[in-house]
Write a protein that holds these residues in place. Sequence first.
Motif, PDB file in Angstrom:
ATOM      1  N   VAL A  11       0.826  -1.177  -0.040  1.00 17.68           N
ATOM      2  CA  VAL A  11       0.018  -0.137   0.129  1.00 17.68           C
ATOM      3  C   VAL A  11       0.944   0.996   0.043  1.00 17.68           C
ATOM      4  N   VAL A  12       0.609   2.386  -0.822  1.00 19.96           N
ATOM      5  CA  VAL A  12       1.546   3.483  -0.989  1.00 19.96           C
ATOM      6  C   VAL A  12       0.623   4.600  -0.507  1.00 19.96           C
ATOM      7  N   GLY A  13       1.010   5.304   0.494  1.00 18.49           N
ATOM      8  CA  GLY A  13       0.205   6.453   1.265  1.00 18.49           C
ATOM      9  C   GLY A  13      -0.452   5.911   2.262  1.00 18.49           C
ATOM     10  N   LEU A  34       3.570  -1.479   3.908  1.00 18.63           N
ATOM     11  CA  LEU A  34       2.879   0.105   3.983  1.00 18.63           C
ATOM     12  C   LEU A  34       3.846   1.210   3.782  1.00 18.63           C
ATOM     13  N   ALA A  35       3.839   1.833   2.556  1.00 17.20           N
ATOM     14  CA  ALA A  35       5.057   2.664   2.404  1.00 17.20           C
ATOM     15  C   ALA A  35       4.335   4.513   2.411  1.00 17.20           C
ATOM     16  N   ASP A  36       5.059   5.160   2.649  1.00 19.75           N
ATOM     17  CA  ASP A  36       4.836   6.649   2.836  1.00 19.75           C
ATOM     18  C   ASP A  36       6.076   7.451   2.502  1.00 19.75           C
ATOM     19  N   ARG A  37       5.932   8.763   2.287  1.00 10.99           N
ATOM     20  CA  ARG A  37       7.346   9.426   2.011  1.00 10.99           C
ATOM     21  C   ARG A  37       8.074   9.708   3.258  1.00 10.99           C
ATOM     22  N   ASN A  38       7.576   9.553   4.313  1.00  9.33           N
ATOM     23  CA  ASN A  38       8.501  10.019   5.398  1.00  9.33           C
ATOM     24  C   ASN A  38       8.030   8.967   6.581  1.00  9.33           C
ATOM     25  N   PRO A  40       7.711   9.953   9.968  1.00  9.67           N
ATOM     26  CA  PRO A  40       6.451  10.482  10.884  1.00  9.67           C
ATOM     27  C   PRO A  40       4.914   9.909  10.337  1.00  9.67           C
ATOM     28  N   ALA A  41       4.981  10.154   8.964  1.00 11.80           N
ATOM     29  CA  ALA A  41       3.648   9.718   8.378  1.00 11.80           C
ATOM     30  C   ALA A  41       3.498   8.153   8.785  1.00 11.80           C
ATOM     31  N   LEU A  42       4.422   7.433   8.618  1.00 15.20           N
ATOM     32  CA  LEU A  42       4.266   5.887   8.974  1.00 15.20           C
ATOM     33  C   LEU A  42       4.046   5.714  10.450  1.00 15.20           C
ATOM     34  N   ALA A  92      -2.677   4.711  -2.777  1.00 12.52           N
ATOM     35  CA  ALA A  92      -3.436   5.930  -2.176  1.00 12.52           C
ATOM     36  C   ALA A  92      -2.805   6.819  -1.761  1.00 12.52           C
ATOM     37  N   VAL A  93      -2.190   7.605  -2.630  1.00 11.09           N
ATOM     38  CA  VAL A  93      -1.277   8.920  -2.150  1.00 11.09           C
ATOM     39  C   VAL A  93      -2.324  10.108  -2.563  1.00 11.09           C
ATOM     40  N   PHE A  94      -1.868  11.319  -2.501  1.00 11.20           N
ATOM     41  CA  PHE A  94      -2.689  12.580  -2.658  1.00 11.20           C
ATOM     42  C   PHE A  94      -3.185  12.333  -3.955  1.00 11.20           C
ATOM     43  N   GLU A  98      -0.008  14.230 -11.048  1.00 12.31           N
ATOM     44  CA  GLU A  98       1.243  14.417 -11.156  1.00 12.31           C
ATOM     45  C   GLU A  98       1.984  13.463 -10.069  1.00 12.31           C
ATOM     46  N   ILE A  99       1.496  13.518  -8.814  1.00 11.77           N
ATOM     47  CA  ILE A  99       2.026  12.587  -7.814  1.00 11.77           C
ATOM     48  C   ILE A  99       1.612  11.393  -7.978  1.00 11.77           C
ATOM     49  N   LYS A 100       0.517  11.006  -8.311  1.00 10.60           N
ATOM     50  CA  LYS A 100      -0.011   9.481  -8.698  1.00 10.60           C
ATOM     51  C   LYS A 100       0.878   9.038  -9.747  1.00 10.60           C
ATOM     52  N   ALA A 101       0.894   9.765 -10.828  1.00  7.43           N
ATOM     53  CA  ALA A 101       1.911   9.417 -12.060  1.00  7.43           C
ATOM     54  C   ALA A 101       3.125   8.976 -11.594  1.00  7.43           C
ATOM     55  N   ASN A 120      -6.601   3.962  -5.721  1.00  7.31           N
ATOM     56  CA  ASN A 120      -7.663   4.231  -5.033  1.00  7.31           C
ATOM     57  C   ASN A 120      -8.214   5.666  -5.218  1.00  7.31           C
ATOM     58  N   THR A 121      -7.980   6.216  -6.624  1.00  6.06           N
ATOM     59  CA  THR A 121      -8.296   7.568  -6.682  1.00  6.06           C
ATOM     60  C   THR A 121      -9.971   7.755  -6.564  1.00  6.06           C
ATOM     61  N   SER A 122     -10.399   9.125  -6.316  1.00  8.29           N
ATOM     62  CA  SER A 122     -11.937   9.354  -6.344  1.00  8.29           C
ATOM     63  C   SER A 122     -12.156   9.860  -7.609  1.00  8.29           C
ATOM     64  N   THR A 123     -11.476  10.529  -8.301  1.00 14.38           N
ATOM     65  CA  THR A 123     -11.710  11.401  -9.306  1.00 14.38           C
ATOM     66  C   THR A 123     -11.057  11.482 -10.614  1.00 14.38           C
ATOM     67  N   HIS A 145     -11.774   1.484  -5.655  1.00 11.02           N
ATOM     68  CA  HIS A 145     -12.452   2.705  -4.671  1.00 11.02           C
ATOM     69  C   HIS A 145     -12.700   2.397  -3.434  1.00 11.02           C
ATOM     70  N   TYR A 146     -12.309   2.407  -2.351  1.00 16.36           N
ATOM     71  CA  TYR A 146     -12.714   2.142  -0.876  1.00 16.36           C
ATOM     72  C   TYR A 146     -13.337   3.236  -0.436  1.00 16.36           C
ATOM     73  N   PHE A 147     -14.114   3.016   0.539  1.00 14.93           N
ATOM     74  CA  PHE A 147     -14.904   4.108   1.542  1.00 14.93           C
ATOM     75  C   PHE A 147     -14.366   4.295   2.739  1.00 14.93           C
ATOM     76  N   SER A 148     -14.522   5.574   3.305  1.00 11.53           N
ATOM     77  CA  SER A 148     -13.852   5.975   4.473  1.00 11.53           C
ATOM     78  C   SER A 148     -15.191   6.008   5.566  1.00 11.53           C
ATOM     79  N   PRO A 149     -14.702   5.326   6.915  1.00 17.70           N
ATOM     80  CA  PRO A 149     -13.632   4.578   7.306  1.00 17.70           C
ATOM     81  C   PRO A 149     -13.491   3.071   6.701  1.00 17.70           C
TER      82      PRO A 149
HETATM   83  N1  LIG Z   1     -10.412  10.634   2.332  1.00 15.15           N
HETATM   84  C1  LIG Z   1     -11.660   9.679   1.717  1.00 15.15           C
HETATM   85  O1  LIG Z   1     -12.746   9.581   2.165  1.00 15.15           O
HETATM   86  C2  LIG Z   1     -11.251   8.935   0.381  1.00 15.15           C
HETATM   87  C3  LIG Z   1     -12.222   8.117  -0.157  1.00 15.15           C
HETATM   88  C4  LIG Z   1     -11.962   7.431  -1.243  1.00 15.15           C
HETATM   89  C5  LIG Z   1     -10.892   7.622  -2.035  1.00 15.15           C
HETATM   90  N2  LIG Z   1     -10.059   8.573  -1.480  1.00 15.15           N
HETATM   91  C6  LIG Z   1      -8.698   8.637  -2.069  1.00 15.15           C
HETATM   92  O2  LIG Z   1      -7.807   8.019  -1.515  1.00 15.15           O
HETATM   93  C7  LIG Z   1      -6.470   8.698  -1.894  1.00 15.15           C
HETATM   94  C8  LIG Z   1      -5.903   9.004  -0.396  1.00 15.15           C
HETATM   95  O3  LIG Z   1      -6.753   9.832   0.205  1.00 15.15           O
HETATM   96  P1  LIG Z   1      -6.371  10.179   1.687  1.00 15.15           P
HETATM   97  O4  LIG Z   1      -7.697  10.861   2.253  1.00 15.15           O
HETATM   98  O5  LIG Z   1      -6.184   8.851   2.414  1.00 15.15           O
HETATM   99  O6  LIG Z   1      -5.278  11.253   1.778  1.00 15.15           O
HETATM  100  P2  LIG Z   1      -4.330  11.470   3.006  1.00 15.15           P
HETATM  101  O7  LIG Z   1      -4.047  13.026   2.653  1.00 15.15           O
HETATM  102  O8  LIG Z   1      -4.929  11.199   4.384  1.00 15.15           O
HETATM  103  O9  LIG Z   1      -2.974  10.430   2.821  1.00 15.15           O
HETATM  104  C9  LIG Z   1      -2.380  10.514   1.647  1.00 15.15           C
HETATM  105  C10 LIG Z   1      -0.867   9.786   1.774  1.00 15.15           C
HETATM  106  O10 LIG Z   1      -0.169   9.878   0.869  1.00 15.15           O
HETATM  107  C11 LIG Z   1       1.007  10.158   1.118  1.00 15.15           C
HETATM  108  N3  LIG Z   1       1.963  10.630   0.177  1.00 15.15           N
HETATM  109  C12 LIG Z   1       1.960  11.833  -0.828  1.00 15.15           C
HETATM  110  N4  LIG Z   1       2.832  11.652  -1.714  1.00 15.15           N
HETATM  111  C13 LIG Z   1       3.532  10.392  -1.805  1.00 15.15           C
HETATM  112  C14 LIG Z   1       4.348   9.907  -2.431  1.00 15.15           C
HETATM  113  N5  LIG Z   1       4.940  10.339  -3.336  1.00 15.15           N
HETATM  114  N6  LIG Z   1       5.186   8.555  -1.866  1.00 15.15           N
HETATM  115  C15 LIG Z   1       4.296   7.761  -0.947  1.00 15.15           C
HETATM  116  N7  LIG Z   1       3.297   8.442  -0.066  1.00 15.15           N
HETATM  117  C16 LIG Z   1       2.991   9.833  -0.476  1.00 15.15           C
HETATM  118  C17 LIG Z   1       1.213  11.283   2.165  1.00 15.15           C
HETATM  119  O11 LIG Z   1       2.402  11.569   3.031  1.00 15.15           O
HETATM  120  C18 LIG Z   1      -0.016  10.837   2.821  1.00 15.15           C
HETATM  121  O12 LIG Z   1       0.279  10.130   4.150  1.00 15.15           O
HETATM  122  C19 LIG Z   1      -6.902   9.875  -2.805  1.00 15.15           C
HETATM  123  O13 LIG Z   1      -6.555   9.261  -4.030  1.00 15.15           O
HETATM  124  C20 LIG Z   1      -8.173  10.013  -2.359  1.00 15.15           C
HETATM  125  O14 LIG Z   1      -9.144  10.622  -3.400  1.00 15.15           O
HETATM  126  C21 LIG Z   1     -10.262   9.125  -0.521  1.00 15.15           C
END
Ligand SMILES: NC(=O)c1ccc[n+]([C@@H]2O[C@H](COP(=O)([O-])OP(=O)(O)OC[C@H]3O[C@@H](n4cnc5c(N)ncnc54)[C@H](O)[C@@H]3O)[C@@H](O)[C@H]2O)c1
Length: 285
Positions: A11-13, A34-38, A40-42, A92-94, A98-101, A120-123, A145-149
């Motif tokens: 899982v990325v993000g 589970l991967a993230d950029r830094n 503290p996020a992890l 599941a990053v921002f 560009e970031i997802k790409a 997991n993009t929404s849009t 596409h998952y739903f929160s929580p």
């Molecule tokens: N929040 C919701 O209810 C919801 C529902 C369905 C889908 N989504 C989608 O899920 C995705 C994530 O949303 P979220 O709400 O979890 O966002 P979030 O901001 O809580 O988390 C995103 C994480 O991605 C990390 N990240 C960013 N760039 C990165 C990179 N280059 N490498 C590794 N990690 C990186 C960030 O540090 C952050 O921890 C988005 O595409 C969003 O549209 C969100």
Amino acid sequence: MTELKDFRIGVVGAGLMGAEIALVHALSGHQVVLADRNEPALSAAMARLTGIFDKGIARGFYESSLKAPTLTAIRTTTDLSELADSDLVVEAVFEKEEIKAEVISTLDGCLKPGAIIATNTSTIPITVLASHVGEGRQPYFIGTHYFSPVSRMTLVEVIPALQTSDETISTTLRLCHAIGKTPVRIKDVTGFAVNRLLHVMLIEAVRLVEEGVASPSDIDQACRLGLGHPLGPFELMDATTSSLCLQVQDILFQAYGERFRPRPLLKQRVQAGYVGGRGKKGWRA
Ligand SMILES: NC(=O)c1ccc[n+]([C@@H]2O[C@H](COP(=O)([O-])OP(=O)(O)OC[C@H]3O[C@@H](n4cnc5c(N)ncnc54)[C@H](O)[C@@H]3O)[C@@H](O)[C@H]2O)c1
């Protein structure tokens, strides 16, 4: 070919969605990276998952004996190459193309042939994101596409891109079932299905307030008691933030026109900073 039950998951993000997506896979016995950029996020993500587990045990959702094995099944990293032996990676990053790409093409470079990348993009259209992997990976690229929580909501919209293979669709649907989710297969259209339904209702709810038909809290009450919704539209906008709702409605309006035009009152409240979320004034407070 790895059996589904032995699938190694990446899982990325590690934000709101990614951390819990890691949790639901680990709960079903998968090894997860589970991967993230830094760091503290992890560590924040792992602390949040520990809290979710503790609350879940107190409410009888989880067995306490599952806590240690589940949390230790989630390994964390800041280095995407540590996902190299994953069978399926959820991105599941921002929500920025560009970031997802960049993440998706890096994953394409380090994953083994045949590993699935699920966004997991929404849009963002899945077919657009699929264009960021090489031709060999495109049949293995899909939207989930998952739903929160994520730890409580059982729906997953499964969205194949134009190039996704039938085998990838079937494996993804089976994996969703195996982790206790209920997938529905959706065509790759803007907003998929659930957000289109939801935002039509949210827009009408704001229109009712603009017309003075009822107050936000009475409309919430009406939806909970009259329609059986767990949350009313204004509670939902406050939980997800009005700014995110406006952003999604702008995208739906671009795609479908008038029926998704965001209401002036929503825009005005966002401009005023009344967006809800943590500590901000919303519709209800
Ligand atoms: N929040 C919701 O209810 C919801 C529902 C369905 C889908 N989504 C989608 O899920 C995705 C994530 O949303 P979220 O709400 O979890 O966002 P979030 O901001 O809580 O988390 C995103 C994480 O991605 C990390 N990240 C960013 N760039 C990165 C990179 N280059 N490498 C590794 N990690 C990186 C960030 O540090 C952050 O921890 C988005 O595409 C969003 O549209 C969100």
